[in-house]
Write an enzyme that holds these catalytic residues in place. Structure first.
Site, PDB file in Angstrom:
ATOM      1  N   LYS A   1      38.112  12.914   7.549  1.00 38.18           N
ATOM      2  CA  LYS A   1      37.135  13.913   7.121  1.00 38.18           C
ATOM      3  C   LYS A   1      37.782  14.773   6.051  1.00 38.18           C
ATOM      4  CE  LYS A   1      32.873  15.111   8.541  1.00 38.18           C
ATOM      5  NZ  LYS A   1      31.812  14.208   8.972  1.00 38.18           N
TER       6      LYS A   1
ATOM      7  N   GLY B   1      13.705  20.586  17.172  1.00 43.43           N
ATOM      8  CA  GLY B   1      14.012  20.412  15.757  1.00 43.43           C
ATOM      9  C   GLY B   1      13.302  19.201  15.203  1.00 43.43           C
ATOM     10  N   VAL B   2      12.563  19.374  14.096  1.00 42.74           N
ATOM     11  CA  VAL B   2      11.832  18.239  13.526  1.00 42.74           C
ATOM     12  C   VAL B   2      12.111  18.132  12.023  1.00 42.74           C
ATOM     13  CG1 VAL B   2      10.008  17.925  15.234  1.00 42.74           C
ATOM     14  CG2 VAL B   2       9.751  19.703  13.503  1.00 42.74           C
ATOM     15  N   GLY B   3      13.412  18.072  11.679  1.00 37.84           N
ATOM     16  CA  GLY B   3      13.829  17.844  10.306  1.00 37.84           C
ATOM     17  C   GLY B   3      13.660  16.384   9.925  1.00 37.84           C
TER      18      GLY B   3
ATOM     19  N   ALA C   1      14.563  13.826  12.797  1.00 39.07           N
ATOM     20  CA  ALA C   1      13.648  13.947  13.936  1.00 39.07           C
ATOM     21  C   ALA C   1      12.226  13.542  13.580  1.00 39.07           C
ATOM     22  CB  ALA C   1      13.675  15.377  14.469  1.00 39.07           C
ATOM     23  N   TYR C   2      11.813  13.785  12.347  1.00 39.78           N
ATOM     24  CA  TYR C   2      10.473  13.355  11.929  1.00 39.78           C
ATOM     25  C   TYR C   2      10.350  11.839  12.074  1.00 39.78           C
ATOM     26  CZ  TYR C   2       6.718  11.814   8.877  1.00 39.78           C
ATOM     27  OH  TYR C   2       5.602  11.176   8.380  1.00 39.78           O
TER      28      TYR C   2
END
Length: 366
Positions: free
Chosen positions: A80, A180-182, A185-186
């Site tokens: 990372k 959460g529906v970003g 998630a959509y």
């Protein structure tokens, strides 16, 4: 922070400090483990409170990628990078091109991608200086937006968890509470709706909520009420640490399976939900579709091949539950054990190979 002591304690291989005065670049590249292959992990840009905080984040995240890549069945290690700075005001072309040159100097030991605070456009600049970058623009042969692929991985992983809890992996008629529906998630909600699941959703972004309500017939609730709704599956897909002392007593779900990172506030919360009979699909395994997708770019991206690999998340989650029952340990511990067993198997194989090579050389000298 005693850097070498910390690295030795958790067996880190390499930390690279990068500085370019002209562009303002201050970056840290952490390579945790390359037993399985080159280290793959994104570059995060953040306004850290201190340089020590930046080092700690790079080290913590790189170790997490070792486990994520191993559990995903990838022939890649964990790394990372972090860039210290404000992603809204401090970016410039020279910064990311300088960063690309530092990556090139590692000669393939570390491969980067976008992460929090960085974009596809930033990776395109890195690409001007090195081939060791994924998640670039499709014009350069990349896979494009990873959100639909990540969502599909969460969907198949959720089915494995539902099978563990209910004996059948069908989501038809199941109620899934999505926090959460970003973007990810959509797309997850789309899969769930198409299979006939009932959706209960929440998000601070009202436009995002309205979208899934209108398109998928979801029921919207307040952000503080999502934990206590009557549902079969709780799917955290936004903030981390939503499984904690406050929320666990509210949960009615039998399954926790979502896209968010670091879902357990503390490891002990994994112990608690296990004791409560809740089936938990470990976050870094179920949400590994994105890294599986960009890893396919390294061999010339093929969408069908990448999606077939993402489908193996179902098997990985199932295997974790088997280990959990076999060893009588919580699923989050079982996920770590699965990753560690794979790494150790490869480490032993390499040792044996080197030992055989040395024996051949010795006999040749004799």
């Amino acid at each position: 922070m005693e850097l070498f002591k910390y690295m030795e304690s958790y067996d880190y291989e390499q930390v690279v400090v990068c500085q370019d005065k002209e562009s303002g670049l201050k970056a840290i590249i952490s390579i945790h483990d390359t037993t399985l292959g080159p280290a793959l992990g994104g570059t995060r840009m953040w306004t850290y409170d201190s340089e020590e905080a930046a080092f700690e984040d790079a080290l913590r995240l790189s170790k997490g990628m070792t486990y994520k890549n191993a559990a995903a069945g990838l022939n890649l290690g964990g790394g990372k990078a972090v860039i210290i700075g404000d992603p809204r005001t401090d970016k410039n072309e020279a910064m990311f091109r300088a960063f690309g040159r530092f990556i090139q100097g590692l000669n393939g030991r570390y491969i980067t991608a976008e992460d929090v605070g960085t974009t596809v456009e930033d990776m395109d600049l890195v690409y001007q200086e090195t081939d060791y970058v994924t998640g670039i623009s499709p014009a350069f042969g990349s896979s494009g937006n990873p959100s639909p692929v990540t969502a599909y991985g969460v969907y198949v992983g959720m089915k494995a968890a539902v099978k563990e809890a209910f004996g059948d992996d069908s989501l038809e008629g199941k109620t899934v509470a999505v926090q959460g529906v970003g973007n990810v998630a959509y797309n997850l909600c789309k899969h769930l709706h198409e299979e006939g699941a009932k959706l209960i959703v929440t998000d601070i972004n009202k436009a995002a909520v309205n979208r899934v309500v209108e398109e998928f017939g979801a029921e919207a609730v307040d952000i503080n009420d999502i934990y206590s709704v009557d549902c079969d599956v709780y799917s955290p897909c936004a903030l981390g640490a939503t499984i904690n002392d406050k929320t666990i007593p509210q949960l009615k779900a039998k399954v926790i399976a979502g896209a968010a990172n670091n879902q357990l506030k503390e490891n002990r919360h994994g112990d608690i939900i296990q004791a409560n009979g809740i089936v938990y699909a470990p976050d870094y395994v179920i949400n590994s579709g994105g890294v599986i997708n960009v890893a396919d770019e390294l061999i010339g991206y093929n969408r069908d091949r990448a999606m077939k690999k993402v489908e193996t998340i179902y098997d990985s989650i199932s295997k974790i539950f088997e280990i959990s029952k076999r060893d009588r340990i919580p699923s989050y511990v079982a996920a770590n054990r699965m990753a560690e067993e794979r790494i150790e198997t490869m480490r032993k194989s390499r040792r044996q190979f080197l030992s055989n090579e040395m024996n051949v050389l010795s006999r040749g000298r004799g």
